[in-house]
Design a protein around this motif. Structure first.
Motif, short mmCIF file in Angstrom:
data_model
loop_
_atom_site.label_atom_id
_atom_site.label_comp_id
_atom_site.label_asym_id
_atom_site.label_seq_id
_atom_site.Cartn_x
_atom_site.Cartn_y
_atom_site.Cartn_z
N CYS A 134 0.87 -1.19 0.00
CA CYS A 134 0.00 0.00 0.00
C CYS A 134 0.90 1.23 0.00
O CYS A 134 1.56 1.52 0.99
CB CYS A 134 -0.91 0.00 1.23
N ASP A 135 0.95 1.95 -1.12
CA ASP A 135 1.85 3.10 -1.20
C ASP A 135 1.23 4.32 -0.52
O ASP A 135 0.08 4.29 -0.07
CB ASP A 135 2.24 3.40 -2.65
N GLN A 136 2.02 5.40 -0.43
CA GLN A 136 1.56 6.59 0.30
C GLN A 136 0.32 7.22 -0.34
O GLN A 136 -0.50 7.81 0.37
CB GLN A 136 2.68 7.62 0.40
N PHE A 137 0.16 7.09 -1.64
CA PHE A 137 -0.99 7.72 -2.31
C PHE A 137 -2.28 6.97 -1.99
O PHE A 137 -3.30 7.58 -1.65
CB PHE A 137 -0.72 7.78 -3.82
N GLU A 138 -2.24 5.66 -2.10
CA GLU A 138 -3.42 4.88 -1.69
C GLU A 138 -3.71 5.08 -0.21
O GLU A 138 -4.87 5.18 0.19
CB GLU A 138 -3.22 3.40 -1.99
N GLN A 139 -2.65 5.14 0.60
CA GLN A 139 -2.84 5.32 2.04
C GLN A 139 -3.56 6.63 2.34
O GLN A 139 -4.46 6.68 3.19
CB GLN A 139 -1.47 5.30 2.73
N HIS A 140 -3.18 7.68 1.64
CA HIS A 140 -3.82 8.98 1.87
C HIS A 140 -5.29 8.92 1.47
O HIS A 140 -6.16 9.43 2.19
CB HIS A 140 -3.09 10.07 1.07
N VAL A 141 -5.57 8.33 0.32
CA VAL A 141 -6.97 8.20 -0.11
C VAL A 141 -7.76 7.39 0.90
O VAL A 141 -8.89 7.74 1.26
CB VAL A 141 -7.03 7.56 -1.51
N ARG A 142 -7.19 6.29 1.36
CA ARG A 142 -7.87 5.47 2.37
C ARG A 142 -8.23 6.30 3.60
O ARG A 142 -9.36 6.24 4.11
CB ARG A 142 -6.97 4.30 2.79
N ALA A 143 -7.27 7.07 4.10
CA ALA A 143 -7.52 7.85 5.32
C ALA A 143 -8.59 8.91 5.10
O ALA A 143 -9.51 9.06 5.91
CB ALA A 143 -6.21 8.49 5.78
N VAL A 144 -8.49 9.64 4.00
CA VAL A 144 -9.43 10.73 3.73
C VAL A 144 -10.84 10.21 3.51
O VAL A 144 -11.82 10.83 3.93
CB VAL A 144 -8.94 11.54 2.50
N MET A 145 -10.95 9.04 2.88
CA MET A 145 -12.27 8.48 2.58
C MET A 145 -12.81 7.61 3.72
O MET A 145 -13.88 7.02 3.59
CB MET A 145 -12.23 7.68 1.28
N GLY A 146 -12.06 7.51 4.81
CA GLY A 146 -12.54 6.79 5.98
C GLY A 146 -12.35 5.29 5.94
O GLY A 146 -12.95 4.57 6.74
N TRP A 147 -11.50 4.80 5.03
CA TRP A 147 -11.24 3.37 4.93
C TRP A 147 -10.19 2.95 5.96
O TRP A 147 -9.44 3.78 6.48
CB TRP A 147 -10.73 3.03 3.54
N PRO A 148 -10.08 1.64 6.23
CA PRO A 148 -8.98 1.17 7.09
C PRO A 148 -7.64 1.49 6.43
O PRO A 148 -7.52 1.45 5.20
CB PRO A 148 -9.21 -0.34 7.16
N LEU A 149 -6.64 1.79 7.24
CA LEU A 149 -5.31 2.05 6.71
C LEU A 149 -4.67 0.75 6.24
O LEU A 149 -4.94 -0.33 6.76
CB LEU A 149 -4.44 2.72 7.76
N GLY A 150 -3.82 0.88 5.22
CA GLY A 150 -3.19 -0.30 4.63
C GLY A 150 -1.85 -0.62 5.26
O GLY A 150 -1.32 0.16 6.06
N PRO A 151 -1.26 -1.77 4.90
CA PRO A 151 0.03 -2.19 5.47
C PRO A 151 1.17 -1.28 5.00
O PRO A 151 1.14 -0.75 3.89
CB PRO A 151 0.20 -3.61 4.94
N THR A 152 2.17 -1.13 5.85
CA THR A 152 3.28 -0.22 5.55
C THR A 152 4.64 -0.92 5.50
O THR A 152 5.65 -0.26 5.23
CB THR A 152 3.36 0.90 6.60
N ALA A 153 4.70 -2.21 5.75
CA ALA A 153 5.98 -2.91 5.72
C ALA A 153 6.56 -2.91 4.31
O ALA A 153 5.81 -3.03 3.32
CB ALA A 153 5.81 -4.35 6.21
#
Length: 359
Positions: free
Chosen positions: A286-305
């Motif tokens: 899950c890259d930083q761009f998808e992560q930002h969209v997830r957070a803004v749209m209220g979705w669960p945050l993705g993996p960062t490893a």
């Protein structure tokens, strides 16, 4: 707030490369995207459902964004506060919030906030006159760097003061604007950490990256950086303090001075996706761009490893003409921004060199 379902519309203020990559990530998750940017045919607009061509403070454009978008974010931090308020009045959620914008738009507020949440910075002194500058130099010593409080980036809006004879010239060079004087930091290297916070307070933190600059512009980020556990722990502690102190929602970039032995100073924060996080596109699930969209749209945050090591290099100006050679290399992933013309120093794209993760 409830998670917004696929088919919802995300608005992005800013049509440059960060907006473009955010839009592409949002599209993969099933969202429609509307861009607001004064430049017609912007890089982000060309990969989105639509673009409103208007200034960022145009009231009619902001009213439309507030009505047609379920959530709105931005690709740069100098968004007028009144614009955010107007969009909110139209019914759209906006993230990150006004406190993050206010802090990031003023270097004096930024450093005061950081110190207030326990994140150390270099010593600093507010400067509103040449006399203030001389007083600050007496306090902080030489050399020190004078920066405008607002709107400086990529080495712009700052000048080093190396001797008492340079005071008048430094003050004049920045146009007599409100400034901040910062002490010199004796650091070993610059690191950065990309982190995210969801609406529910959940945190997601990526491995550290090591950054190398030339001419005040980022050239390369190597990630995950080779850091000891103390440094990793200190950086994560800083990220948590900043995100929670701001009540933040979305991805943030935090630049750090590594003093060695686990000691870190915060250089600056950016309330958005960040150039030093581009490595995550090819180094993480899950890259930083998808992560930002997830957070803004209220979705669960993705993996960062990290699943791979990455050396990210910015392509500036005519360096983009190497696209054919770079794209033919098996360990390279080329990301181009659709910009023209290729002016000297302009960020035209980046390339991620992917390598096996070192354990």
């Amino acid at each position: 707030m409830a998670a917004l379902p696929p088919g919802s519309t995300l608005g992005i203020l800013g049509g440059g490369q960060l907006g473009r990559m955010l839009s592409q990530a949002a599209g993969r998750l099933g969202f429609d995207v509307v861009i607001l940017d004064p430049e017609d045919n912007s890089p982000a607009g060309r990969v989105s459902r639509g673009q409103i061509v208007a200034p960022y403070d145009d009231p009619n454009a902001l009213d439309v964004m507030g009505r047609v978008c379920d959530a709105v974010t931005f690709e740069f931090e100098n968004v007028p506060a009144a614009s955010v308020d107007r969009i909110r009045a139209g019914g759209a959620r906006v993230a990150p919030g006004p406190l993050a914008l206010a802090v990031a738009q003023d270097r004096l507020q930024e450093k005061s906030f950081l110190n207030g949440v326990g994140a150390r910075t270099v010593d600093f002194h507010p400067v509103d006159s040449e006399a203030d500058l001389r007083a600050g130099l007496a306090k902080l010593g030489l050399p020190s760097v004078l920066k405008t409080r607002r709107e400086g980036y990529d080495g712009k809006g700052q000048v080093w003061v190396k001797s008492p004879r340079g005071v008048a010239a430094a003050w004049a060079a920045l146009g007599g604007r409100a400034c901040i004087l910062e002490a010199r930091a004796d650091f070993v290297r610059e690191l950065s950490i990309i982190a995210a916070r969801g609406e529910d307070g959940a945190l997601a933190v990526y491995p550290l990256g090591e950054n190398r600059h030339a001419g005040g512009v980022l050239r390369t980020t190597v990630a995950p950086a080779a850091v000891d556990p103390r440094t990793e722990k200190a950086a994560r502690r800083i990220a948590r303090a900043v995100l929670e102190g701001l009540g933040y929602v979305g991805v943030i970039g935090i630049e750090l001075f590594d003093l060695g032995e686990g000691r870190l100073l915060v250089n600056e924060i950016a309330p958005r996706v960040h150039n030093t996080g581009h490595w995550t596109q090819d180094g993480c699930v899950c890259d930083q761009f998808e992560q930002h969209v997830r957070a803004v749209m209220g979705w669960p945050l993705g993996p960062t490893a990290a699943h791979s090591g990455v050396e990210m290099t910015n392509l500036l100006g005519e360096e983009v003409e190497r696209w054919a050679a770079l794209s033919g290399k098996p360990d390279m992933r080329v990301h181009l921004y659709g910009k023209a013309p290729a002016r000297a120093g302009r960020k035209m794209g980046h390339v991620n060199r992917v390598r096996p993760l070192q354990h």
